[in-house]
Design a protein around this motif. Structure first.
Motif, mmCIF file in Angstrom:
data_model
loop_
_atom_site.group_PDB
_atom_site.id
_atom_site.type_symbol
_atom_site.label_atom_id
_atom_site.label_comp_id
_atom_site.label_asym_id
_atom_site.label_seq_id
_atom_site.Cartn_x
_atom_site.Cartn_y
_atom_site.Cartn_z
ATOM 1 N N ALA A 146 0.790 -1.385 0.014
ATOM 2 C CA ALA A 146 -0.271 0.181 -0.005
ATOM 3 C C ALA A 146 0.940 1.158 -0.386
ATOM 4 C CB ALA A 146 -0.768 -0.235 1.306
ATOM 5 N N LEU A 147 2.009 1.493 0.781
ATOM 6 C CA LEU A 147 3.005 2.556 0.746
ATOM 7 C C LEU A 147 3.842 2.396 -0.856
ATOM 8 C CD1 LEU A 147 4.630 4.769 2.218
ATOM 9 C CD2 LEU A 147 5.440 2.590 2.993
ATOM 10 N N GLY A 148 3.914 1.768 -1.441
ATOM 11 C CA GLY A 148 4.468 1.338 -2.794
ATOM 12 C C GLY A 148 3.521 2.051 -3.765
ATOM 13 N N GLN A 149 2.532 1.632 -3.563
ATOM 14 C CA GLN A 149 1.422 1.761 -4.687
ATOM 15 C C GLN A 149 0.608 3.729 -4.165
ATOM 16 O OE1 GLN A 149 -1.946 -0.429 -4.245
ATOM 17 N NE2 GLN A 149 -0.528 -2.150 -5.819
ATOM 18 N N GLY A 150 0.614 3.972 -2.806
ATOM 19 C CA GLY A 150 0.757 5.775 -2.415
ATOM 20 C C GLY A 150 1.670 6.098 -3.067
ATOM 21 N N ILE A 151 2.845 5.937 -3.336
ATOM 22 C CA ILE A 151 3.784 6.904 -3.986
ATOM 23 C C ILE A 151 3.799 6.917 -4.984
ATOM 24 C CG2 ILE A 151 6.332 7.455 -4.105
ATOM 25 C CD1 ILE A 151 6.835 5.804 -0.929
ATOM 26 N N LEU A 152 3.681 5.887 -5.972
ATOM 27 C CA LEU A 152 3.456 5.799 -7.190
ATOM 28 C C LEU A 152 2.060 6.726 -7.551
ATOM 29 C CD1 LEU A 152 3.722 2.120 -7.781
ATOM 30 C CD2 LEU A 152 5.406 4.127 -8.580
ATOM 31 N N PHE A 153 1.326 6.640 -7.238
ATOM 32 C CA PHE A 153 -0.190 7.511 -7.224
ATOM 33 C C PHE A 153 -0.064 8.906 -7.003
ATOM 34 C CE2 PHE A 153 -3.497 3.903 -5.182
ATOM 35 C CZ PHE A 153 -3.169 3.358 -6.332
ATOM 36 N N ILE A 154 1.275 9.792 -6.707
ATOM 37 C CA ILE A 154 1.877 10.945 -6.990
ATOM 38 C C ILE A 154 2.120 11.315 -7.767
ATOM 39 C CG2 ILE A 154 3.412 12.450 -5.816
ATOM 40 C CD1 ILE A 154 1.031 12.085 -4.177
ATOM 41 N N SER A 155 2.353 10.117 -8.238
ATOM 42 C CA SER A 155 3.239 9.973 -10.163
ATOM 43 C C SER A 155 2.288 10.302 -11.001
ATOM 44 C CB SER A 155 4.416 8.560 -10.561
ATOM 45 O OG SER A 155 3.508 7.978 -10.834
ATOM 46 N N PHE A 156 0.900 10.238 -11.200
ATOM 47 C CA PHE A 156 -0.417 9.633 -11.591
ATOM 48 C C PHE A 156 -0.919 11.525 -11.664
ATOM 49 C CE2 PHE A 156 -4.772 9.904 -10.992
ATOM 50 C CZ PHE A 156 -5.126 9.983 -12.580
ATOM 51 N N VAL A 157 -0.981 11.815 -9.996
ATOM 52 C CA VAL A 157 -1.067 13.252 -10.003
ATOM 53 C C VAL A 157 -0.394 13.797 -10.676
ATOM 54 C CG1 VAL A 157 -1.366 14.721 -8.150
ATOM 55 C CG2 VAL A 157 -2.405 12.557 -7.484
ATOM 56 N N ALA A 158 1.060 13.759 -10.773
ATOM 57 C CA ALA A 158 1.893 15.063 -11.349
ATOM 58 C C ALA A 158 1.984 14.958 -12.715
ATOM 59 C CB ALA A 158 3.464 14.818 -10.935
ATOM 60 N N GLY A 159 1.368 13.657 -13.324
ATOM 61 C CA GLY A 159 1.287 13.154 -14.518
ATOM 62 C C GLY A 159 -0.024 13.056 -15.597
ATOM 63 N N LEU A 160 -0.899 13.626 -14.709
ATOM 64 C CA LEU A 160 -2.284 14.145 -15.332
ATOM 65 C C LEU A 160 -1.922 16.025 -15.046
ATOM 66 C CD1 LEU A 160 -4.737 13.263 -15.333
ATOM 67 C CD2 LEU A 160 -5.342 13.650 -13.276
ATOM 68 N N ILE A 161 -1.689 16.327 -14.386
ATOM 69 C CA ILE A 161 -1.655 18.193 -13.877
ATOM 70 C C ILE A 161 -0.126 17.609 -14.832
ATOM 71 C CG2 ILE A 161 -0.183 19.578 -12.880
ATOM 72 C CD1 ILE A 161 -1.355 18.374 -9.778
ATOM 73 N N TYR A 162 0.377 17.396 -15.626
ATOM 74 C CA TYR A 162 1.758 18.245 -16.910
ATOM 75 C C TYR A 162 0.356 17.805 -17.844
ATOM 76 C CZ TYR A 162 5.684 17.572 -20.047
ATOM 77 O OH TYR A 162 6.208 18.519 -21.143
ATOM 78 N N LEU A 163 -0.129 16.691 -18.035
ATOM 79 C CA LEU A 163 -1.224 16.664 -19.755
ATOM 80 C C LEU A 163 -2.185 17.301 -19.530
ATOM 81 C CD1 LEU A 163 -1.793 12.846 -19.095
ATOM 82 C CD2 LEU A 163 0.157 13.996 -21.067
ATOM 83 N N ILE A 164 -2.893 17.866 -18.639
ATOM 84 C CA ILE A 164 -4.027 18.571 -18.265
ATOM 85 C C ILE A 164 -3.256 20.277 -19.310
ATOM 86 C CG2 ILE A 164 -5.858 20.548 -17.366
ATOM 87 C CD1 ILE A 164 -5.798 17.537 -15.490
ATOM 88 N N HIS A 165 -2.141 19.970 -18.142
ATOM 89 C CA HIS A 165 -1.292 21.906 -18.699
ATOM 90 C C HIS A 165 -1.292 21.724 -19.557
ATOM 91 C CE1 HIS A 165 2.207 24.645 -18.733
ATOM 92 N NE2 HIS A 165 1.597 24.884 -18.232
ATOM 93 N N GLY A 166 -0.777 20.784 -20.099
ATOM 94 C CA GLY A 166 -0.188 21.041 -21.502
ATOM 95 C C GLY A 166 -0.270 20.818 -22.899
ATOM 96 N N ILE A 167 -1.465 20.178 -22.949
ATOM 97 C CA ILE A 167 -2.229 19.294 -24.268
ATOM 98 C C ILE A 167 -3.382 20.875 -24.457
ATOM 99 C CG2 ILE A 167 -4.224 17.477 -24.799
ATOM 100 C CD1 ILE A 167 -2.932 15.520 -23.398
#
Length: 397
Positions: A146-167
């Motif tokens: 769960a801890l590993g997945q929780g950290i990986l979820f932050i990559s999703f958050v950052a990735g989603l922000i990047y896509l919304i901002h850049g597309i």
């Protein structure tokens, strides 16, 4: 025990409220256009303070429930999903103090809220552990995963922000459609939570009888039956009659109820998504993009990578190494082709490929962001479909 459970429930509710209020204050930081991201204004300081208080409240929930049950509260879907949300918040707090980027909170905390709300849809009662879970490896393996997945979820958050901002949202393209599908999927999850909460509040229940393996069994629907079990007979009076039967190939324990829940999630989520599109007359991605105009893409991309670089080894430790050790102790083999094990391996290979493509092939920026979004989808498939639909040795979840 009853007082500890009441305290535990209260602490979880307090955490939910604090996360919600913190999200609003993180949203207010969008107005701080001239403040360097390393020097947050009042709204940012208050938001992270409320987040920390919420995390402490959720930690108190976790400890008091552990005291009441006598074991780590990660043994069923309610407990595990709640703990997963707590790990996400913990990872966000760590990343926040590394980068001081408030916009992360505006996206990360709502996901934690969704996890808590989603968890509340499952039975919350404490039940004795099944024999396969009566091991100290429950604490070690599940919490590390769960801890590993929780950290990986932050990559999703950052990735989603990047896509919304850049597309580019000014024209319709494959990129805008793909991003919109991702956002629509989030609406489906929210739709499930909304419709489940409404009918739970109404104490809705409908019981069906249906044949299974030569016996007549019953199943309870907590949502009005659109799809009945295969060859099922409704025995509850004064409730909605089903429109059709679940396909025969889905025949199995509670298959009809699960399929019915999926249908309702699509209906409710699609209505919510449609209302947003109707009211604002634009794609959700285009609606969110102005909120992110001050985001620094390189910084968000770095957070995306750093989250995977930290979360991947933790997940490897919990999801593969500790899992294999426990499997040998419990079942006499390190590896089997149980659906949960297979998807844990799929997850591991995916994030290994992410790191390889990033470090060796230069997949930075948008490519890396899309990988982070896909990785989140793989984990969510494991959490929802593998846990709830596919039968296996981990079906106790």
């Amino acid at each position: 025990m009853e007082s500890l459970l009441n305290t535990s429930s209260t602490m979880l509710f307090i955490a939910f409220i604090l996360y919600l209020v913190a999200t609003l204050f993180f949203g207010a930081t969008i107005r701080d256009k001239h403040i360097d991201h390393k020097k947050q204004g009042f709204a940012g300081k208050l938001a992270i303070s409320l987040t920390i208080l919420g995390f402490i409240a959720q930690l108190a929930y976790f400890i008091t429930r552990w005291m009441a049950s006598g074991h780590a509260p990660v043994s069923n879907m309610f407990e595990f999903v709640t703990f997963l949300g707590m790990c996400l918040v913990f990872a966000f707090i760590i990343i926040y103090f590394m980068y001081k980027l408030s916009i992360l909170g505006l996206f990360a905390l709502p996901i934690a809220l969704i996890f808590i709300a989603y968890a509340s849809m499952f039975p919350t009662e404490i039940a004795p552990l099944v024999p396969s879970l009566q091991s100290h490896w429950l604490h070690i393996h599940v919490t590390t995963v769960a801890l590993g997945q929780g950290i990986l979820f932050i990559s999703f958050v950052a990735g989603l922000i990047y896509l919304i901002h850049g597309i580019d949202q000014s024209k319709r393209s494959g990129r805008t459609i793909s991003l919109e599908v991702v956002l629509y999927t989030i609406f489906l999850v929210i739709g499930f939570i909304v419709v489940s909460s409404v009918f739970n509040a109404m104490n809705y229940s409908a019981t069906f009888e249906y044949p299974l393996n030569g016996k007549t069994v019953t199943t309870e629907y907590t949502l009005p039956a659109i799809a009945a079990p295969t060859e099922g007979v409704l025995i509850t009076e004064d409730v909605m009659n089903p429109l059709f039967e679940t396909p025969a190939w889905m025949h199995g324990a509670d298959a009809g109820s699960k399929f019915n829940t999926v249908i309702w999630s699509f209906i409710a989520g699609s209505i919510l998504y449609g209302l947003v599109r109707l009211i604002f007359r634009k794609r959700v991605g285009a609606l969110l993009q102005p909120l992110l105009k001050n985001v620094k893409p390189d910084l968000v991309d770095e957070i995306n990578y750093r989250s995977v670089a930290i979360g991947f080894p933790v997940f490897t430790l919990g999801g593969l190494i500790f899992a294999s050790i426990w499997a040998e102790i419990a079942w006499g083999r390190f590896w089997g082709w149980d659906p949960k094990e297979v998807w844990a391996l799929v997850t591991w290979f995916f994030y290994a490929a992410y790191l390889h493509l990033r470090l060796s092939r230069g997949w930075h920026g948008e490519k890396s962001a899309w990988l982070a979004v896909i990785g989140f989808g793989i984990i969510m498939f494991n959490l929802i479909v593998v846990n709830l639909v596919l039968a296996g040795l981990h079906s106790y979840a």
